[in-house]
Write a protein that holds these residues in place. Structure first.
Motif, PDB file in Angstrom:
ATOM      1  N   ALA A  48       0.832  -1.206   0.000  1.00 24.35           N
ATOM      2  CA  ALA A  48       0.000   0.000   0.000  1.00 24.35           C
ATOM      3  C   ALA A  48       0.867   1.256   0.000  1.00 24.35           C
ATOM      4  O   ALA A  48       0.582   2.219  -0.729  1.00 24.35           O
ATOM      5  CB  ALA A  48      -0.915  -0.004   1.220  1.00 24.35           C
ATOM      6  N   ALA A  49       1.934   1.251   0.788  1.00 26.55           N
ATOM      7  CA  ALA A  49       2.823   2.422   0.820  1.00 26.55           C
ATOM      8  C   ALA A  49       3.470   2.640  -0.538  1.00 26.55           C
ATOM      9  O   ALA A  49       3.592   3.786  -1.007  1.00 26.55           O
ATOM     10  CB  ALA A  49       3.889   2.225   1.894  1.00 26.55           C
TER      11      ALA A  49
ATOM     12  N   THR B  15       1.593   9.652  -5.661  1.00 24.35           N
ATOM     13  CA  THR B  15       1.986  11.048  -5.403  1.00 24.35           C
ATOM     14  C   THR B  15       2.750  11.642  -6.585  1.00 24.35           C
ATOM     15  O   THR B  15       2.684  12.850  -6.809  1.00 24.35           O
ATOM     16  CB  THR B  15       2.858  11.144  -4.132  1.00 24.35           C
ATOM     17  OG1 THR B  15       3.986  10.291  -4.274  1.00 24.35           O
ATOM     18  CG2 THR B  15       2.082  10.829  -2.892  1.00 24.35           C
ATOM     19  N   PHE B  16       3.471  10.795  -7.335  1.00 22.75           N
ATOM     20  CA  PHE B  16       4.189  11.291  -8.513  1.00 22.75           C
ATOM     21  C   PHE B  16       3.282  11.400  -9.738  1.00 22.75           C
ATOM     22  O   PHE B  16       3.501  12.215 -10.622  1.00 22.75           O
ATOM     23  CB  PHE B  16       5.379  10.376  -8.836  1.00 22.75           C
ATOM     24  CG  PHE B  16       6.480  10.463  -7.822  1.00 22.75           C
ATOM     25  CD1 PHE B  16       7.266  11.603  -7.730  1.00 22.75           C
ATOM     26  CD2 PHE B  16       6.722   9.420  -6.957  1.00 22.75           C
ATOM     27  CE1 PHE B  16       8.276  11.691  -6.803  1.00 22.75           C
ATOM     28  CE2 PHE B  16       7.743   9.500  -6.014  1.00 22.75           C
ATOM     29  CZ  PHE B  16       8.524  10.645  -5.941  1.00 22.75           C
TER      30      PHE B  16
ATOM     31  N   VAL C   3      -3.747  11.443  -0.937  1.00 23.95           N
ATOM     32  CA  VAL C   3      -2.870  10.271  -0.935  1.00 23.95           C
ATOM     33  C   VAL C   3      -2.185  10.124   0.423  1.00 23.95           C
ATOM     34  O   VAL C   3      -2.101   9.027   0.988  1.00 23.95           O
ATOM     35  CB  VAL C   3      -1.829  10.376  -2.068  1.00 23.95           C
ATOM     36  CG1 VAL C   3      -0.798   9.261  -1.970  1.00 23.95           C
ATOM     37  CG2 VAL C   3      -2.509  10.336  -3.423  1.00 23.95           C
ATOM     38  N   THR C   4      -1.693  11.255   0.967  1.00 21.79           N
ATOM     39  CA  THR C   4      -1.045  11.217   2.286  1.00 21.79           C
ATOM     40  C   THR C   4      -2.031  10.782   3.366  1.00 21.79           C
ATOM     41  O   THR C   4      -1.693   9.982   4.255  1.00 21.79           O
ATOM     42  CB  THR C   4      -0.466  12.597   2.627  1.00 21.79           C
ATOM     43  OG1 THR C   4       0.384  13.023   1.552  1.00 21.79           O
ATOM     44  CG2 THR C   4       0.323  12.560   3.911  1.00 21.79           C
ATOM     45  N   LEU C   5      -3.263  11.316   3.285  1.00 23.64           N
ATOM     46  CA  LEU C   5      -4.286  10.913   4.259  1.00 23.64           C
ATOM     47  C   LEU C   5      -4.597   9.421   4.137  1.00 23.64           C
ATOM     48  O   LEU C   5      -4.811   8.736   5.142  1.00 23.64           O
ATOM     49  CB  LEU C   5      -5.564  11.739   4.051  1.00 23.64           C
ATOM     50  CG  LEU C   5      -5.496  13.194   4.513  1.00 23.64           C
ATOM     51  CD1 LEU C   5      -6.776  13.929   4.153  1.00 23.64           C
ATOM     52  CD2 LEU C   5      -5.259  13.268   6.017  1.00 23.64           C
ATOM     53  N   GLY C   6      -4.612   8.928   2.899  1.00 25.33           N
ATOM     54  CA  GLY C   6      -4.852   7.496   2.695  1.00 25.33           C
ATOM     55  C   GLY C   6      -3.758   6.639   3.320  1.00 25.33           C
ATOM     56  O   GLY C   6      -4.034   5.597   3.925  1.00 25.33           O
ATOM     57  N   LEU C   7      -2.524   7.106   3.212  1.00 31.25           N
ATOM     58  CA  LEU C   7      -1.410   6.366   3.818  1.00 31.25           C
ATOM     59  C   LEU C   7      -1.540   6.347   5.334  1.00 31.25           C
ATOM     60  O   LEU C   7      -1.361   5.301   5.979  1.00 31.25           O
ATOM     61  CB  LEU C   7      -0.083   6.989   3.395  1.00 31.25           C
ATOM     62  CG  LEU C   7       1.182   6.332   3.944  1.00 31.25           C
ATOM     63  CD1 LEU C   7       1.266   4.876   3.521  1.00 31.25           C
ATOM     64  CD2 LEU C   7       2.421   7.085   3.498  1.00 31.25           C
TER      65      LEU C   7
END
Length: 198
Positions: free
Chosen positions: A113-114, A121-122, A132-136
């Motif tokens: 997942a990470a 993000t790219f 995306v950061t919140l999903g991580l």
């Protein structure tokens, strides 16, 4: 004079019973060899602390270590208890491994997942990078909650099966195993996903 012993000139006469036994042959005459000196005995027992042939000793040590590593690696593949390292030995650890390997754990998917989220993000525009950061972070939170539940589950199952005969840290051992990708776990999983463990 002090320190000097007077020697007697009289011949030693053997007593009659002793002389008769010597002639008779019922009693042994002696051990047949002189008593070794202490220095000779100690020299025979003495071994060098440093080996004289260092190359041969190093080679023997390497061979011994290689054989031990081979046994340990084979045990990690087959689950042979005799050659497992102390960290993985014991029926409690085997039971925990089977419980963890039979369960689908969120932690084993964390790395995938990470990786996907980093690629996103790219690829995605910067405005969507926040999501995306919140999903991580959401996935990391799910791993923490799942690890907490797994710890409680393992503790209850261990207590029901082994009672008080559980080494400390056994449940934590299972939690750390659950965070690893299934294929990279050592010792190798011996049960399938969803298999019932008694």
């Amino acid at each position: 004079m002090l320190g000097r012993r007077k020697t007697s000139q009289e011949p030693v006469v053997e007593t009659a019973p002793r002389a008769a036994a010597a002639v008779d042959g019922s009693q042994p005459q002696g051990k047949g060899r002189p008593t070794p000196r202490r220095s000779e005995v100690e020299a025979a027992r003495r071994r060098p602390l440093v080996v004289t042939d260092r190359k041969a000793a190093a080679k023997a040590s390497r061979e011994r270590l290689r054989a031990e590593r081979t046994k340990t690696r084979t045990a990690m593949e087959t689950g042979d208890e005799r050659y497992l390292p102390p960290r993985d030995k014991g029926p409690q650890k085997r039971y925990v491994r089977d419980l963890v390997d039979a369960r689908r754990n969120v932690g084993e998917y964390l790395l995938f997942a990470a990786l996907v989220l980093v690629v996103l993000t790219f690829v995605l525009p910067p405005t969507l990078g926040l999501y995306v950061t919140l999903g991580l972070w959401f996935f990391v939170l799910a791993v923490v909650v799942d690890s907490f539940l797994l710890n409680r589950y393992l503790t209850k199952r261990l207590a029901a099966r082994f009672g008080d005969d559980v080494p400390p840290g056994t449940a934590r051992y299972g939690v750390f195993r659950a965070l690893q990708i299934r294929r990279s776990r050592l010792p190798r999983p011996m049960v399938a996903h969803g298999q019932k463990i008694g």
